[in-house]
Scaffold this active site. Structure first.
Site, PDB file in Angstrom:
ATOM      1  CG  ASN A 181      11.071  76.964   8.554  1.00  0.00           C
ATOM      2  OD1 ASN A 181      11.471  76.367   7.560  1.00  0.00           O
ATOM      3  ND2 ASN A 181      11.515  78.152   8.898  1.00  0.00           N
ATOM      4  CE  LYS A 194      18.272  65.774   5.064  1.00  0.00           C
ATOM      5  NZ  LYS A 194      17.083  65.649   5.911  1.00  0.00           N
ATOM      6  CB  ALA A 237      13.143  68.701   7.813  1.00  0.00           C
ATOM      7  CB  SER A 249      20.589  75.910  11.477  1.00  0.00           C
ATOM      8  OG  SER A 249      21.316  74.715  11.281  1.00  0.00           O
ATOM      9  CD  GLU A 308      18.163  81.596   0.433  1.00  0.00           C
ATOM     10  OE1 GLU A 308      17.982  82.362   1.405  1.00  0.00           O
ATOM     11  OE2 GLU A 308      18.341  82.011  -0.722  1.00  0.00           O
ATOM     12  CG  LEU A 309      22.952  79.477   5.673  1.00  0.00           C
ATOM     13  CD1 LEU A 309      24.433  79.689   5.967  1.00  0.00           C
ATOM     14  CD2 LEU A 309      22.628  77.986   5.616  1.00  0.00           C
ATOM     15  NE  ARG A 311       4.967  84.072   5.827  1.00  0.00           N
ATOM     16  CZ  ARG A 311       6.108  83.865   5.168  1.00  0.00           C
ATOM     17  NH1 ARG A 311       7.227  84.408   5.589  1.00  0.00           N
ATOM     18  NH2 ARG A 311       6.120  83.133   4.082  1.00  0.00           N
ATOM     19  CB  CYS A 366      14.859  82.153   8.042  1.00  0.00           C
ATOM     20  SG  CYS A 366      13.884  82.290   6.534  1.00  0.00           S
ATOM     21  CD  GLU A 398      17.390  81.387  13.029  1.00  0.00           C
ATOM     22  OE1 GLU A 398      17.958  80.288  13.092  1.00  0.00           O
ATOM     23  OE2 GLU A 398      16.659  81.722  12.083  1.00  0.00           O
ATOM     24  CB  SER A 409       8.252  85.517   1.617  1.00  0.00           C
ATOM     25  OG  SER A 409       9.001  85.397   2.793  1.00  0.00           O
TER      26      SER A 409
END
Ligand code: NAP
Length: 492
Positions: A162, A185, A187, A240, A261-262, A289, A295, A392, A452
């Site tokens: 995202n 790694k 996404a 997630s 960071e989920l 946004r 998240c 979510e 953020s």
């Protein structure tokens, strides 16, 4: 500035291979996978699809240079990050277009993310030269305690789709500053921004092997042996909660340190004394946004009964005025969702809420045609039992419910296993502080829809995660304490 969206070179310019030990290399067997444009569903390009053996090669490269990298001068690491920050800013238009093509967000938002992402490198370039330790005397006076900070060691970094650039810089920045080597790694939906970043860091002088990038469609098979193998000393994961739990279990065997960071399920609370213009502005940011694919997105909107109609009407008017279209179209405010599965989930959540008597004020139906578009949607009278209150949404759907008093709304807001962020709109200072303290979250947006900031400690409590990224504590996640005991004998 207008970007030439027909320019093919932003995609062709990006290396499509794995980045291991400073070299671009094919995946084992030459396997590749397709990266799609979510605005059209068309294939943008093919990139290397790593097998477990490639993951092992990448980790070997990181392990091989860890000691040497840890011994570099902090100023040298700092200046690499500073140069990368400057290169990123100089390439804002190209990077923004690349991100829009692979992820879908409108170009103006993509430019914002480029600036946000670059800022992590500037912040951590400043932190690299401020790592300190301590010196003290034991209470009995017999020993001295020397405390030094050491890099935690080779890291595995895993990022979501995202925020394709910022989630990378938020991890690479502190790891480089602390003197750690790493395997990243990204996404599979959005690998191009990360591959471009690897090129930029190389230009900025990052030595071979410090950063290795492995793109794959087989994340489980590539990552698990690395986590269980004993050489990875730190996992920093953003994604997630569901995947976070799996990775935490894998880390347990070899006691790998973790930052997680989920997911989130942010409450957005508007009191009757709030400035409604400020609250509506905040709602537009907190909900829209990244098309709601954040998240930190406002997931449950609790509005005081006496102002709920006025808030919903003003908010829906602003939502309905947004232009939905391909992110590359300069007039677009809302791009497509990431893929068919993401849009399908949003559609199901809206249908479930409507079956439970929610009312549609605007939006609510996906358009026909190519791409994974979904319109800005406002639902009122949403039942607290609706599925979208408990998961979510990850889309441009605002779910409004009402409340009567402070205790009730705090109870409802905390009634979730997540605890990333909460938003609060009130002009009463006592109430603002009281509720900020009572909300079970890692971050509070007080009369703002945006929390953020690279200078702030970003992260959640409960099942939203462990640890923080950014701020003064961001680098701590990549450092260990080492203490040296020094007896000092009296002169005889
Ligand atoms: P995701 O499905 O959990 O995937 C995140 C990353 O983990 C991807 O790179 C994914 O690769 C990888 N992954 C999945 N299963 C894995 C496994 N078994 N072993 C190793 N890696 C694995 O999340 P997402 O859909 O990409 O991102 C959206 C989620 O991220 C949301 O829940 C959002 O709230 C969260 N998020 C949190 C923050 C924060 O700072 N708290 C920030 C942004 C996003 P594959 O796709 O190939 O499986």
């Amino acid at each position: 500035m207008t970007v030439d969206v027909t320019r093919p070179d932003v995609v062709t310019d990006v290396p499509k291979q794995l980045f291991i030990g400073g070299a671009w290399t094919d995946a084992t067997g030459g396997r590749t996978f397709a990266v799609d444009d979510p605005a059209t569903g068309d294939v943008l390009c093919e990139i290397a699809d790593a097998a477990p053996a490639d993951g092992r090669r990448a980790l070997k490269a990181a392990v091989a240079v860890q000691e040497e990298w840890a011994a570099t001068a902090p100023r040298a690491r700092s200046e690499i990050l500073r140069r990368a920050y400057e290169i990123i800013l100089a390439r804002t238009d190209e990077l923004a277009l690349l991100m829009t093509l692979e992820m879908g967000k409108p170009l103006k938002e993509a430019r914002g993310e480029v600036a946000y992402a670059a800022e992590f490198f500037r912040w951590f370039s400043e932190e690299a030269v401020r790592i300190d330790g301590g010196f003290s005397t034991t209470p009995d006076g017999a020993n001295r305690i020397l405390v030094m900070r050491r890099p935690v060691g080779p890291c595995l970094l895993i990022t979501p789709w995202n925020f394709p650039l910022a989630m990378g810089t938020r991890k690479i920045g502190p790891a480089v500053a602390a003197g750690c080597t790493m395997v990243l790694k990204p996404a599979p939906q959005t690998p191009l921004s990360t591959l471009a970043l690897a090129g930029i860091l190389t230009e900025a002088g990052l030595p071979p092997g410090v950063l290795n990038v492995v793109t794959t469609t087989d994340a489980g098979a590539v990552v698990e042996p690395l986590l269980r193998g004993g050489e990875v000393r730190k996992l920093s994961f953003t994604g997630s909660t569901q995947v976070g739990r799996i990775l935490l279990a894998q880390c347990a065997d070899t006691v790998v340190r973790t930052s997680m960071e989920l997911g989130g399920n942010a409450p957005f609370i508007v009191f009757d004394d709030a400035d409604l213009d400020v609250a509506v502005d905040g709602a537009m940011t907190a909900k829209m946004r990244n098309m709601g694919e954040a998240c930190t997105a406002a997931n449950r909107m609790f509005v005081h009964r006496t102002v709920a109609d006025a808030f919903a009407a003003r908010f829906a008017e602003r939502m309905a005025a947004l232009t939905v279209g391909p992110g590359t179209d300069p007039g677009s405010d809302v791009g497509p969702l990431i893929d068919a599965a993401g849009r399908g989930k949003v559609e199901e959540l809206v249908e479930d809420a409507l079956r439970r008597d929610a009312k549609v004020v605007t939006g609510g139906t996906a358009p026909d045609g190519p791409g994974y578009f979904y319109p800005p949607t406002v639902l009122t009278d949403v039942s607290r039992d609706a599925a979208l209150m408990r998961t979510e949404i990850f889309g441009p759907v605002a779910a409004i419910t009402t409340f009567e008093d402070e205790d009730e709304v705090v109870r409802a807001a905390n009634d979730t296993e997540w605890g990333l962020v909460g938003y609060l709109f009130t002009r009463d200072v006592d109430r603002a502080l009281r509720i900020s303290e009572r909300l079970e979250v890692g971050m509070v947006g007080l009369n703002t829809g945006l929390v953020s900031n690279p200078a702030a400690p970003f992260g959640g409590v409960k099942q939203s995660g462990l640890g923080r990224e950014g701020g003064r504590v961001g680098i701590e996640e990549f450092l260990e304490y080492k203490y040296v005991a020094i007896p000092v004998r009296n002169r005889t």
